[in-house]
Design a protein around this motif. Structure first.
Motif, PDB file in Angstrom:
ATOM      1  N   UNK A  58      84.500  32.310  18.620  1.00  0.00           N
ATOM      2  CA  UNK A  58      84.763  31.992  20.027  1.00  0.00           C
ATOM      3  C   UNK A  58      85.394  30.618  20.216  1.00  0.00           C
ATOM      4  N   UNK A  59      86.310  30.281  19.315  1.00  0.00           N
ATOM      5  CA  UNK A  59      87.021  29.014  19.445  1.00  0.00           C
ATOM      6  C   UNK A  59      86.288  27.822  18.893  1.00  0.00           C
ATOM      7  N   UNK A  60      85.134  28.028  18.261  1.00  0.00           N
ATOM      8  CA  UNK A  60      84.353  26.939  17.670  1.00  0.00           C
ATOM      9  C   UNK A  60      84.381  27.086  16.158  1.00  0.00           C
ATOM     10  N   UNK A  61      84.787  26.018  15.470  1.00  0.00           N
ATOM     11  CA  UNK A  61      84.743  26.028  14.014  1.00  0.00           C
ATOM     12  C   UNK A  61      83.292  25.837  13.574  1.00  0.00           C
ATOM     13  N   UNK A 103      74.342  29.468  24.305  1.00  0.00           N
ATOM     14  CA  UNK A 103      75.380  29.406  25.338  1.00  0.00           C
ATOM     15  C   UNK A 103      75.387  28.037  26.018  1.00  0.00           C
ATOM     16  N   UNK A 104      75.296  27.008  25.200  1.00  0.00           N
ATOM     17  CA  UNK A 104      75.308  25.629  25.693  1.00  0.00           C
ATOM     18  C   UNK A 104      76.679  25.010  25.434  1.00  0.00           C
ATOM     19  N   UNK A 105      77.245  24.287  26.407  1.00  0.00           N
ATOM     20  CA  UNK A 105      78.563  23.685  26.204  1.00  0.00           C
ATOM     21  C   UNK A 105      78.524  22.406  25.390  1.00  0.00           C
ATOM     22  N   UNK A 106      77.339  21.789  25.257  1.00  0.00           N
ATOM     23  CA  UNK A 106      77.229  20.512  24.556  1.00  0.00           C
ATOM     24  C   UNK A 106      76.215  20.636  23.423  1.00  0.00           C
ATOM     25  N   UNK A 107      76.609  20.195  22.235  1.00  0.00           N
ATOM     26  CA  UNK A 107      75.768  20.363  21.055  1.00  0.00           C
ATOM     27  C   UNK A 107      74.460  19.591  21.154  1.00  0.00           C
ATOM     28  N   UNK A 108      74.428  18.495  21.931  1.00  0.00           N
ATOM     29  CA  UNK A 108      73.207  17.693  22.036  1.00  0.00           C
ATOM     30  C   UNK A 108      72.079  18.449  22.727  1.00  0.00           C
ATOM     31  N   UNK A 109      72.426  19.512  23.455  1.00  0.00           N
ATOM     32  CA  UNK A 109      71.403  20.314  24.124  1.00  0.00           C
ATOM     33  C   UNK A 109      70.615  21.191  23.152  1.00  0.00           C
ATOM     34  N   UNK A 157      78.229  26.339   7.000  1.00  0.00           N
ATOM     35  CA  UNK A 157      78.201  26.524   8.457  1.00  0.00           C
ATOM     36  C   UNK A 157      77.276  25.515   9.139  1.00  0.00           C
ATOM     37  N   UNK A 158      77.712  24.987  10.268  1.00  0.00           N
ATOM     38  CA  UNK A 158      76.917  24.017  11.003  1.00  0.00           C
ATOM     39  C   UNK A 158      75.789  24.664  11.781  1.00  0.00           C
ATOM     40  N   UNK A 159      74.557  24.272  11.503  1.00  0.00           N
ATOM     41  CA  UNK A 159      73.397  24.845  12.188  1.00  0.00           C
ATOM     42  C   UNK A 159      73.425  24.485  13.676  1.00  0.00           C
ATOM     43  N   UNK A 160      73.766  23.241  13.998  1.00  0.00           N
ATOM     44  CA  UNK A 160      73.781  22.810  15.390  1.00  0.00           C
ATOM     45  C   UNK A 160      74.777  23.635  16.207  1.00  0.00           C
ATOM     46  N   UNK A 161      75.942  23.884  15.632  1.00  0.00           N
ATOM     47  CA  UNK A 161      76.964  24.655  16.354  1.00  0.00           C
ATOM     48  C   UNK A 161      76.568  26.122  16.486  1.00  0.00           C
ATOM     49  N   UNK A 162      75.919  26.669  15.463  1.00  0.00           N
ATOM     50  CA  UNK A 162      75.439  28.049  15.562  1.00  0.00           C
ATOM     51  C   UNK A 162      74.476  28.186  16.732  1.00  0.00           C
ATOM     52  N   UNK A 163      73.518  27.274  16.818  1.00  0.00           N
ATOM     53  CA  UNK A 163      72.532  27.332  17.901  1.00  0.00           C
ATOM     54  C   UNK A 163      73.205  27.092  19.246  1.00  0.00           C
ATOM     55  N   UNK A 164      74.189  26.203  19.293  1.00  0.00           N
ATOM     56  CA  UNK A 164      74.927  25.940  20.531  1.00  0.00           C
ATOM     57  C   UNK A 164      75.568  27.222  21.066  1.00  0.00           C
ATOM     58  N   UNK A 165      76.171  28.006  20.183  1.00  0.00           N
ATOM     59  CA  UNK A 165      76.784  29.265  20.609  1.00  0.00           C
ATOM     60  C   UNK A 165      75.738  30.276  21.053  1.00  0.00           C
ATOM     61  N   UNK A 166      74.671  30.405  20.280  1.00  0.00           N
ATOM     62  CA  UNK A 166      73.631  31.377  20.609  1.00  0.00           C
ATOM     63  C   UNK A 166      72.926  31.028  21.915  1.00  0.00           C
TER      64      UNK A 166
END
Length: 587
Positions: free
Chosen positions: A477-480, A542-548, A531-540
């Motif tokens: 979805x556009x996120x590496x 549905x958060x726009x900011x990784x710090x969330x 694979x980045x764990x933080x980015x995986x969770x961000x997508x799952x």
């Protein structure tokens, strides 16, 4: 009965009516209805409603307590009755009549509300992160992260991978970002580096004879924050495999990611298998090496159509077209707003035409197009009545960036964008090198430890910018989510690869002495990914900011506002570490 609780705040049901219970938790909310107090008591597991009758000791105690006070409450479970059931709560059929209250932890005035998602600025939230994490959304995100990490471990083990740990104190490495360094007290004037990634160590595991490694690895990079990148530290699923080619890496990772996103994606469809898209094709069609495939539009290179053209806006430039079908009902505002969006991305404007019922073109640049231009564009772009075409012209990289963003925005605005889906892809065939436009220097474009696709032959015979590497990214979805590569396990090829990037043999032998020494004692072909764990969770989530999705992140300036880090060291500590501090001069 237990000192603090017989049940959690998410546990009681209608079958418990009549039971004497003890609950402990935070005073989440309070409502006074005609002297009867209704209290929402919250703990990690959920919310239970308490009721305190007028004139009782419990009512008197609960009426005076501030929200977020931690209390122990004894009482009896009663039915709410059919008219008062809260179907949104698992405990919504019952309430507890409070009889006795004990304050376990008093709460002072709150800097922001906990029981609503009001617009508190991020700096305030990070300063009081322990309060922010009490919010339902944040609590849910952190628990999602915990479950995802547990599932990753289980799935990787089931796939035959073994979890192993790598050092945190190590040497510097040219991973592409700045290192965090740690002074050595026992070795004055020398510094460790925190690992940007466990790259060399996981390769050394393969050289050591282990076959399938993984680790939920902390990584440290002194880089700026972005919405999808946290400064300071992050976690990745680090993976390495021996005796593999590219597809051998893809298979287990694709299986694991598909299962993970199906399990935690909330019913959103996961597209599988993942398409393999060459880097150059991705840049040409999508304007990005991180394409959002939910946008069902593609760019088309039409540079040749305008070679020698008298239309100055396109002449001598790289030109990309974006055909968008079924926009006949879109008002002029649709085109103007996309033009404004393109300007926000760095364009000077956005040229466009639309196709009428008779096949003729109208729009701001229609008068500059010759009959031959119209004929070729109609055939190549498959134009029909109701289509619109947007154009970008300029340098290749610039046009790719701008039109890539316009492609996604146009898809969203025109109904050509898929919702509720995870669209994965592999980006493959990355160039081994890139040229710095300012200095002209050749440098690695990706991981410096990657194997060139043609081995030594390509390094010796090809223009460096034409050499492809066994490098790949996984994108959703556009996120590496990850970069990976088949590694360069042959010392002579590695030294040659670094020489092309400006590192002489002595430098390579010195900087990578451990790695080269290991490779000279029999190294298997190997490759991996992270694979980045933080980015995986961000997508799952549905958060726009990784710090969330991170429990205690640094802010955009790499500061921990809650703990006050980074801090200055006392002079005695600096002397012990043999360090003197040179502060920047005021501007």
């Amino acid at each position: 009965m237990h000192r603090y609780r017989s049940h959690t705040c998410g546990e009681l049901r209608a079958s418990d009516v009549g039971s004497d219970v003890r609950l402990s938790g935070w005073l989440h909310n309070r409502r006074d209805l005609g002297g009867i107090l209704f209290i929402d008591l919250r703990d990690h597991y959920g919310i239970t409603q308490l009721v305190a009758r007028p004139g009782t000791a419990a009512a008197e105690a609960l009426d005076k307590l501030s929200k977020e006070t931690v209390v122990r409450v004894d009482g009896k479970v009663v039915s709410r009755g059919a008219d008062n059931i809260n179907a949104e709560l698992p405990t919504g059929e019952i309430e507890v009549e409070a009889a006795e209250v004990e304050v376990l932890g008093a709460a002072g005035p709150l800097p922001f509300t906990i029981n609503t998602e009001d617009g508190v600025n991020e700096e305030r939230r990070l300063e009081y992160r322990f309060l922010d994490l009490r919010r339902e959304r944040m609590h849910r995100n952190i628990m999602l992260r915990s479950a995802v990490v547990a599932a990753i471990r289980s799935k990787m083990t089931a796939l035959g991978f073994n979890e192993m740990a790598t050092p945190i104190l190590t040497a510097t490495s040219p991973e592409g970002a700045r290192d965090f360094v740690v002074p050595s007290r026992l070795n004055p004037g020398r510094f460790y580096a925190l690992p940007q990634a466990p790259q060399q160590f996981k390769q050394l595991f393969m050289v050591s004879g282990f076959d399938r490694y993984f680790q939920i690895a902390p990584c440290f990079r002194d880089e700026d924050a972005r919405a999808d990148r946290s400064p300071g530290e992050f976690y990745q699923l680090d993976v390495e495999m021996s005796f593999v080619e590219q597809e051998d890496v893809f298979q287990p990772i694709e299986k694991m990611m598909t299962e993970l996103f199906e399990e935690f994606g909330g019913g959103r469809h996961v597209t599988s298998p993942f398409p393999r898209i060459p880097f150059r094709e991705s840049m040409d069609k999508y304007g990005s090496d991180k394409p959002d495939l939910r946008a069902q539009l593609e760019l088309v290179d039409i540079t040749d159509v305008f070679e020698g053209s008298e239309f100055k806006a396109f002449a001598g430039k790289h030109v990309r077209a974006l055909p968008v079908p079924a926009v006949q009902d879109q008002p002029r505002k649709f085109f103007d707003q996309l033009g404004d969006y393109a300007v926000e991305q760095g364009a000077k404007g956005l040229a466009w035409v639309r196709v009428a019922e008779d096949g003729s073109l109208s729009g701001p640049i229609a008068k500059f197009l010759t009959e031959e231009n119209v004929k070729v564009l109609t055939e190549r772009l498959g134009l029909a009545a109701g289509h619109a075409v947007f154009f970008g012209a300029g340098a290749y990289e610039e046009v790719s960036k701008i039109m890539g963003a316009v492609r996604v925005e146009a898809a969203k605005r025109s109904g050509h964008f898929e919702e509720d889906v995870f669209r994965f892809c592999w980006i493959v065939d990355f160039p081994m090198y890139e040229k710095d436009e300012e200095t002209g220097k050749i440098d690695f474009s990706h991981n410096p430890f990657s194997m060139p696709q043609g081995g030594m032959k390509d390094l010796e015979e090809k223009d460096p910018l034409d050499v492809l590497a066994w490098q790949y990214d996984i994108v959703c979805n556009g996120v590496e989510l990850s970069s990976g590569a088949i590694r360069n396990h042959e010392p002579d090829i590695m030294i040659k690869a670094f020489e092309i990037a400006g590192y002489d043999r002595d430098t390579v032998e010195r900087e990578f002495a451990g790695m080269l020494r290991a490779l000279r004692f029999g190294a298997p072909p190997h490759g991996g990914i992270a694979p980045g764990v933080d980015r995986i969770v961000m997508l799952l989530a549905d958060e726009p900011n990784i710090r969330e999705t991170i429990s205690f992140p640094l802010n955009g300036n790499a500061q921990d506002l809650m703990m006050g880090a980074p801090t200055e060291l006392e002079e005695s500590r600096l002397r012990e570490l043999n360090i003197s501090v040179r502060k920047p001069q005021p501007k």
